[in-house]
Design an enzyme around this catalytic site. Structure first.
Site, short mmCIF file in Angstrom:
data_model
loop_
_atom_site.label_atom_id
_atom_site.label_comp_id
_atom_site.label_asym_id
_atom_site.label_seq_id
_atom_site.Cartn_x
_atom_site.Cartn_y
_atom_site.Cartn_z
N ASP A 44 -13.66 -28.11 51.49
CA ASP A 44 -13.82 -26.91 50.65
C ASP A 44 -15.23 -26.85 50.05
O ASP A 44 -15.50 -26.02 49.19
CB ASP A 44 -12.74 -26.85 49.55
N ASP A 218 -20.99 -41.97 28.07
CA ASP A 218 -21.97 -40.88 28.00
C ASP A 218 -22.59 -40.80 26.60
O ASP A 218 -21.89 -40.96 25.60
CB ASP A 218 -21.23 -39.57 28.34
N GLU A 280 -24.75 -45.44 28.10
CA GLU A 280 -25.88 -44.63 28.54
C GLU A 280 -26.94 -44.70 27.44
O GLU A 280 -27.02 -43.85 26.56
CB GLU A 280 -25.48 -43.17 28.80
O1 ISL Z 1 -30.70 -34.95 31.50
C1 ISL Z 1 -31.31 -35.04 30.46
C2 ISL Z 1 -32.43 -34.15 30.23
O2 ISL Z 1 -33.12 -33.98 31.43
C3 ISL Z 1 -30.96 -36.05 29.46
O3 ISL Z 1 -31.52 -35.80 28.24
C4 ISL Z 1 -29.43 -36.13 29.36
O4 ISL Z 1 -28.96 -34.93 28.82
C5 ISL Z 1 -29.01 -37.27 28.48
O5 ISL Z 1 -29.45 -38.44 29.11
C6 ISL Z 1 -27.48 -37.31 28.33
O6 ISL Z 1 -26.90 -37.27 29.60
C7 ISL Z 1 -25.51 -37.29 29.73
O7 ISL Z 1 -24.86 -36.35 28.90
C8 ISL Z 1 -25.11 -34.98 29.16
C9 ISL Z 1 -24.94 -34.63 30.64
O8 ISL Z 1 -25.46 -33.35 30.87
C10 ISL Z 1 -25.63 -35.62 31.54
O9 ISL Z 1 -25.37 -35.31 32.89
C11 ISL Z 1 -25.12 -36.98 31.17
O10 ISL Z 1 -25.61 -37.99 32.00
C12 ISL Z 1 -24.13 -34.22 28.32
O11 ISL Z 1 -22.84 -34.73 28.52
CA CA Z 2 -13.01 -31.18 48.49
#
Ligand code: ISL
Ligand code: CA
Length: 530
Positions: A44, A218, A280
């Site tokens: 899909d 995260d 993270e």
């Molecule tokens: O990707 C960033 C900017 O380019 C980083 O600041 C990122 O937002 C930050 O490292 C936190 O990332 C995590 O949380 C975010 C999500 O968008 C990212 O994919 C995730 O890895 C919010 O949940």
């Molecule tokens: Ca799929």
């Protein structure tokens, strides 16, 4: 993977020899699976959990010890799963809870651990808690988030969203605003409210009971916001003179965040075999405060420096120092789903790819874990995604000022001469670049000089050497533009320059790297028995 890792870091702080010895995660190689783009089982155009299960043999033959799966929970996908609507389920697009069970079982059967992503900083705006907070407007539900009155039609404070604009959105026709450090569809949870930590205790227990071997957390340091919600002080910018936020004023990373991880670590401690927490966190100073025997096991040593020997040496040492007072080792990584792929960062095309091969070898020889981002083992470059096909909220909420992160999230090329490089017979959610056919897994598996073959060889070699590699490494004197280190029987040399280097230090027991621009096969891998 079946390769047992027995590397012993210095033992401090009363950790028993047995506990350290039996740690499966120290020096492990992890592989980040971006679920939406890894493998599509039902054609899909969207990756899914059964797709991952069907590719476990590929991951085993690559030689990885563990996976990190990006969020697969039910979600409106406003930030591709980092907007969770239900922490106890699986997004129907990705499969079912049973599919998760089979994935874990099949991975474990192959000796591969499975870490899942947990998103505690914010929920989706479609999470029942937030929907109740909006619908009823009752204090009990609103107290799970950050609602505050604005100031004369302006937001409650000057905090900014990571995706651009204020970190606050006003409710329609009401004086209240709610906080979101990311997209408006990702309201921040209020960790000062005990209901929130209690819920996450339940969530992590639920997934541990379902076989998860740990969590990638995260935005790990953001949970508690400063309680007074005070404005960030503004100071004139060093160069432009324009008002900019003052350094050293924390709106996140409050002391109470440590209590959360001490609590989670305690819960993990009641499971066998050992389960792990990977935060993270990229900042080395923060890593030294959170990577502890009773908090996090790991965080990301992100090697995104410019291609320069002294810059890399400095960064490696900074990350090594960050964990030096713990029993942990750095988790080296070069790419993830948020950054421009490192082949591109390092110069792109042939040159970027050769540098990326060299940097992988340089980092894979170091003490510590290594996190591969899917497609890195194929030498993938950042893809161009036409603006009208971009989906990243970072692109959308900055009105295109930021190109967004879609270019590193394009689906995996599996097979040459097939539609969409074998990812799916339907158009994938992000388009496959035409030239990606040549990067396909099947083509690279057939070639002994491919990036994939190099990764397989190096991981196998690392596995074979594991028992003999100490946790200690030492830099050696090296010519200009070159780094050399020794780690027990292993010697690694990396040439950051443009000219071939002849080294007088033999690297008989390890691997050596030399970049010779213009040559077909500029990398030299000296195996032990050569
Ligand atoms: O990707 C960033 C900017 O380019 C980083 O600041 C990122 O937002 C930050 O490292 C936190 O990332 C995590 O949380 C975010 C999500 O968008 C990212 O994919 C995730 O890895 C919010 O949940
Ligand atoms: Ca799929």
């Amino acid at each position: 993977m079946a390769c047992p890792v027995f590397l012993f870091p210095a033992i401090r702080g009363g950790v028993s020899w047995r506990a350290v010895r039996s740690s499966w995660w120290r020096n492990a190689v992890f592989y980040q699976v971006y679920v939406r783009s890894f493998a599509d089982s039902n054609d899909d155009g969207v990756g899914d959990l059964p797709g991952i299960t069907s590719r476990l043999d590929y991951l085993r033959s690559l030689g990885v010890d563990g996976l990190w799966l990006t969020p697969f929970y039910p979600s409106p996908q406003k930030d591709h799963g980092y907007d969770v609507a239900d922490y106890y389920g699986v997004n129907p697009e990705y499969g079912t809870l049973d599919d998760f069970g089979s994935l874990v079982e099949e991975a474990h059967r192959r000796g591969i651990k499975v870490l899942i992503d947990i998103v505690p900083n914010h929920t989706s705006s479609r999470h029942p808690w937030f929907e109740a907070a909006l619908a009823g407007g009752d204090d009990q539900h609103r107290a799970r988030y950050h609602f505050a009155r604005g100031r004369d039609g302006a937001p409650p404070n000057n905090w900014q969203s990571a995706f651009g604009g204020p970190a606050w959105t006003q409710l329609e026709g009401a004086p209240e605003w709610y906080m979101h450090l990311f997209a408006p569809e990702q309201p921040d949870l209020n960790w000062w409210n005990p209901v929130v930590p209690a819920e996450f205790r339940k969530i992590i227990t639920y997934w541990l009971d379902r076989g998860a071997d740990g969590f990638r957390i995260d935005v790990a340091v953001s949970l508690h916001k400063r309680r007074d919600l005070a404005d960030r002080p503004l100071v004139p910018h060093r160069i432009t003179g324009l008002p900019t936020t003052a350094p050293g004023f924390e709106i996140i990373d409050q002391p109470e965040v440590h209590d959360v991880y001490r609590d989670w670590r305690h819960i993990l401690g009641t499971y066998e075999p050992e389960r792990v927490l990977v935060g993270e966190i990229f900042d080395a100073g923060r890593q030294s405060r959170y990577i502890k025997q009773d908090e996090l096991h790991m965080a990301f040593a992100m090697m995104d420096r410019r291609w320069d020997a002294s810059a890399w040496k400095r960064a490696i040492d900074v990350y090594r120092r960050a964990v030096s007072r713990s029993t942990s080792l750095p988790s080296w990584t070069q790419s993830n789903h948020d950054v421009i792929r490192h082949v591109t960062r390092l110069g792109g095309s042939g040159l970027g790819r050769e540098r990326a091969k060299a940097s992988a070898l340089l980092l894979l020889g170091l003490p510590g874990q290594y996190f591969i981002y899917q497609g890195e083992e194929l030498g993938l470059e950042e893809a161009f995604v036409p603006p009208e096909r971009r989906e990243d909220p970072l692109y959308i909420h900055t009105n295109g000022r930021h190109p967004g992160r879609d270019g590193c999230r394009v689906p995996m090329p599996w097979r040459q001469n097939e539609p969409n490089a074998g990812f799916s017979t339907s158009p994938p959610w992000l388009p496959t670049p035409a030239a990606w056919d040549r990067n396909a897994v099947d083509a690279q598996a057939r070639s002994s000089t491919s990036v994939l073959s190099l990764y397989r060889r190096v991981l196998e070699m690392r596995c074979g050497l594991a028992r003999r590699l100490p946790a200690r490494m030492d830099w050696a004197a090296a010519p200009k533009d070159c780094l050399i280190y020794h780690r027990g029987p292993l010697s690694v040399a990396c040439n950051f320059g443009h000219r071939p280097l002849e080294l007088d230090q033999p690297a008989d027991n390890g691997f050596a790297v030399a970049i010779r621009p213009g040559e077909e096969s500029p990398m030299r891998l000296v195996e032990e028995d050569e």
